[in-house]
Design a protein around this motif. Structure first.
Motif, short mmCIF file in Angstrom:
data_model
loop_
_atom_site.label_atom_id
_atom_site.label_comp_id
_atom_site.label_asym_id
_atom_site.label_seq_id
_atom_site.Cartn_x
_atom_site.Cartn_y
_atom_site.Cartn_z
N VAL A 1 45.48 31.73 -27.25
CA VAL A 1 44.40 31.94 -26.16
C VAL A 1 43.73 33.30 -26.42
CG1 VAL A 1 44.10 32.15 -23.65
CG2 VAL A 1 45.48 30.43 -24.49
N SER A 2 42.58 33.34 -26.68
CA SER A 2 42.00 34.75 -26.57
C SER A 2 41.44 34.92 -25.26
CB SER A 2 40.89 34.67 -27.69
OG SER A 2 39.65 33.87 -27.42
N SER A 3 41.33 36.20 -25.00
CA SER A 3 40.99 36.56 -23.49
C SER A 3 40.59 37.91 -23.45
CB SER A 3 42.24 36.23 -22.78
OG SER A 3 41.98 36.74 -21.27
N GLY A 4 39.26 37.99 -22.28
CA GLY A 4 38.83 39.39 -22.20
C GLY A 4 37.76 39.80 -22.90
N GLY A 5 37.18 40.91 -22.94
CA GLY A 5 36.04 41.35 -23.70
C GLY A 5 36.36 41.97 -24.97
N ASN B 1 34.34 58.86 -33.39
CA ASN B 1 35.06 59.39 -32.49
C ASN B 1 34.44 58.84 -30.99
OD1 ASN B 1 37.08 61.24 -33.88
ND2 ASN B 1 35.01 62.18 -34.57
N THR B 2 35.10 57.76 -30.74
CA THR B 2 34.47 57.06 -29.77
C THR B 2 34.74 57.46 -28.39
OG1 THR B 2 34.99 55.01 -31.12
CG2 THR B 2 34.19 54.56 -28.85
N VAL B 3 33.55 58.04 -27.83
CA VAL B 3 33.37 58.19 -26.25
C VAL B 3 32.64 56.91 -25.65
CG1 VAL B 3 32.57 59.84 -24.62
CG2 VAL B 3 33.51 60.70 -26.81
N ARG B 4 31.78 56.49 -26.23
CA ARG B 4 31.00 55.33 -25.79
C ARG B 4 30.88 54.03 -26.53
NH1 ARG B 4 27.23 59.59 -26.09
NH2 ARG B 4 26.70 60.77 -24.27
N PHE B 5 30.98 52.88 -25.85
CA PHE B 5 31.06 51.53 -26.56
C PHE B 5 30.43 50.73 -25.51
CE2 PHE B 5 34.33 49.89 -23.62
CZ PHE B 5 34.86 51.18 -23.19
N ILE B 6 29.77 49.60 -26.45
CA ILE B 6 29.31 48.30 -25.40
C ILE B 6 30.52 47.41 -25.25
CG2 ILE B 6 27.48 46.60 -25.89
CD1 ILE B 6 25.99 48.47 -27.49
N ASP B 7 30.45 46.77 -24.13
CA ASP B 7 31.42 46.16 -23.76
C ASP B 7 30.59 44.58 -23.23
OD1 ASP B 7 34.01 45.24 -23.24
OD2 ASP B 7 34.49 46.81 -21.88
N ASN B 8 31.58 43.55 -23.31
CA ASN B 8 31.10 42.17 -22.51
C ASN B 8 31.79 42.04 -21.35
OD1 ASN B 8 29.99 41.71 -25.30
ND2 ASN B 8 30.22 39.41 -24.81
N PHE B 9 31.21 41.61 -20.41
CA PHE B 9 31.68 41.57 -18.92
C PHE B 9 32.65 40.36 -19.04
CE2 PHE B 9 31.65 39.00 -15.52
CZ PHE B 9 31.99 39.81 -14.51
N SER B 10 34.05 40.58 -18.96
CA SER B 10 35.11 39.84 -18.72
C SER B 10 36.11 40.42 -18.17
CB SER B 10 35.30 39.13 -20.08
OG SER B 10 36.78 38.48 -20.13
N ALA C 1 38.72 31.77 -25.08
CA ALA C 1 37.83 32.44 -23.97
C ALA C 1 37.46 33.86 -23.98
CB ALA C 1 38.94 31.93 -22.79
N ALA C 2 37.71 34.62 -25.12
CA ALA C 2 37.46 35.67 -25.00
C ALA C 2 36.02 35.85 -25.02
CB ALA C 2 38.12 36.59 -26.47
N ALA C 3 35.45 36.88 -24.60
CA ALA C 3 33.97 37.19 -24.55
C ALA C 3 33.66 38.19 -25.76
CB ALA C 3 33.47 37.98 -23.19
N VAL C 4 33.13 37.62 -26.79
CA VAL C 4 33.14 38.15 -28.16
C VAL C 4 31.75 38.62 -28.40
CG1 VAL C 4 33.47 38.28 -30.56
CG2 VAL C 4 35.10 36.75 -29.22
N SER C 5 31.74 39.96 -28.75
CA SER C 5 30.19 40.49 -28.87
C SER C 5 29.42 39.92 -29.95
CB SER C 5 30.36 42.13 -29.26
OG SER C 5 28.92 42.71 -29.21
#
Lengths: 309, 309
Positions: B44-48, B56-65, B178-182
């Motif tokens: 089962v895959s789950s979440g965004g 050097n990651t401060v910001r990222f794009i995410d999928n609502f989940s 079920a993961a919300a994959v970008s």
């Protein structure tokens, strides 16, 4: 006559959170209660702010933040005698419960097979007991008010409203702005309504600058409060310079500068006439001492000096 | 000789997660254990999935989940007799613990003031008891393996590796994605090293398409498994059409279509020869019945038919 400013334009174009009125009422009652008892009140902001890419939001831009700094600092502020309004990103780390691991905490309990009794397993009770005592003390004194947010726009509306609510406390108010607030956003009229389809090829996004809210916060919303802001950088060569520039520009009280890579072991604390380094050794870390305890001890001492001016 | 494909290019340009070897070993042991007992295994895959904007990651794009769909479905799959590898976004909802509210669960306990005893308060014990019993049953049968991820790249490496690990189960393997994959990402060589500064004006981002991994998943990585994918849309006029197109294109077994606005009350389940609606009434919701229970009942029945083909 002065024209409208960029932050006024931002608020006029941004819908008010549906919960704003209730939050304002609860916060006013909270402040009145603690003001009458002479207790200083801190507003702690914590966690990252989300920036929607679509109106029906499937995707958003986020700022890296677990909420560790804000939730841990809240616990130490409570210990130091503050009441705290905890303005935090939903699902980010929360005071007290952050010390209980989400995936594994059910291991601490045992469900009796023949009754509905639940017991705490040997070995877990003492750790849970410590957390619970602090939590119960905090509840008994009504010292923590929880205000959750998800999006940048809600965060900024709450920040403005809560700053107004705190302003009657004058110098007794502490604003400790540990949230990782986005510098960029997509205005509502530039957003597509529906989920952007992937068959349209590469995605181009153009983000606008979010107005700097520290300016009206210091000048207008809560002018006598003691205001601590944070600077997170990834490039050490910029850190001290950026922290000092922010202090000169916004004329607030303290900038705490930290690097993404070392933020749990080292920060600089900069005020007008002083810059200090706060560090925590591996030995201290292994004993469970957190850098937030040291930061808050300094904040409290500086805030006390300020209150006595 | 065939040339390299887009997904091969993606993996060659993307670093392997540091934990991959350990995860592969644990998953292989897990699959071998349940294979020897004739138990079907679900991934089962789950979440965004998060997409970094800076190295050097401060910001990222995410999928609502929130991880609700994946974590709830995992519980019902366990009830239906599956062992589950739970590939999930860190800090997203987790089976069993999701039913205990993060901010308030400490209210359920009482720390004795004069000893280190902790007791469960009246009124909380029965709810906690139910969750604990399911959790303890799951642990006793070693039926749940937790694999956390944060970034898209880690998710895709794990997906490929775990699909390979599941392939010896043949038709007994279930993939429930079920993961919300970008759909989009920024390749490493297009990312700035440090946090993007806000004094540079508006931010322009150009995102590339992520190769569709369902294709190699169905054809190469786990060709006999029963594969269920999800389509989330915000525009109802696209939903059924998009679900059917996906099924035709990737030739897997089921597409579950849902709308962002109504995903907790209504889904469509589409397979080659059938399309059904699954709905849950307000009355059922008020009794605590979740739509995932109904979805999993259908998935199990369809997967059973498939195993007997």
């Amino acid at each position: 006559m002065t024209g409208s400013t960029d932050w006024e334009d931002f608020f006029s174009a941004t819908p008010v959170p549906t919960e704003l009125e209730r939050v304002e009422k609860e916060a006013s009652d909270f402040v009145r209660y603690h003001l009458s008892r002479g207790k200083p009140v801190a507003l702690v902001s914590s966690g990252g702010t989300a920036i929607p890419i679509e109106l029906n939001t499937v995707r958003f831009i986020d700022n890296f933040s677990s909420g560790q700094r804000g939730s841990a600092s809240t616990e130490y502020l409570l210990q130091e005698g503050y009441a705290v309004i905890f303005l935090h990103r939903k699902q980010s780390k929360y005071p007290f419960t952050r010390r209980v691991d989400q995936e594994t905490f059910l291991q601490a309990f045992l469900a009796d097979a023949n009754s509905s009794r639940v017991t705490v397993r040997e070995g877990f009770a003492s750790q849970l007991h410590t957390v619970l005592q602090e939590y119960q003390n905090c509840n008994a004194s009504c010292s923590l008010l929880s205000v959750p947010f998800l999006y940048l726009s809600d965060y900024l509306w709450y920040l403005r409203t809560l700053a107004h609510v705190l302003s009657p406390l004058k110098k007794q108010a502490l604003l400790y702005l540990a949230a990782a607030v986005s510098d960029f956003y997509i205005p509502k009229d530039k957003m597509p309504e529906h989920k952007v389809q992937s068959d349209g090829g590469p995605l181009k996004l153009e983000l606008q600058l979010v107005p700097k809210m520290l300016k009206p916060l210091v000048c207008l919303w809560c002018p006598e409060a003691y205001i601590v802001s944070f600077k997170l950088e990834t490039d050490i060569s910029l850190l001290s310079k950026k922290a000092k520039e922010a202090l000169l520009k916004y004329k607030h009280n303290v900038v705490i500068g930290n690097l993404l890579q070392t933020r749990k072991e080292s920060v600089i604390m900069v005020k007008q006439d002083e810059e200090i380094n706060i560090q925590i050794s591996h030995e201290e870390q292994s004993k469970g001492i957190e850098i937030e305890q040291k930061i808050i001890a300094v904040v409290k001492s500086w805030h006390s000096e300020y209150m006595n001016l």
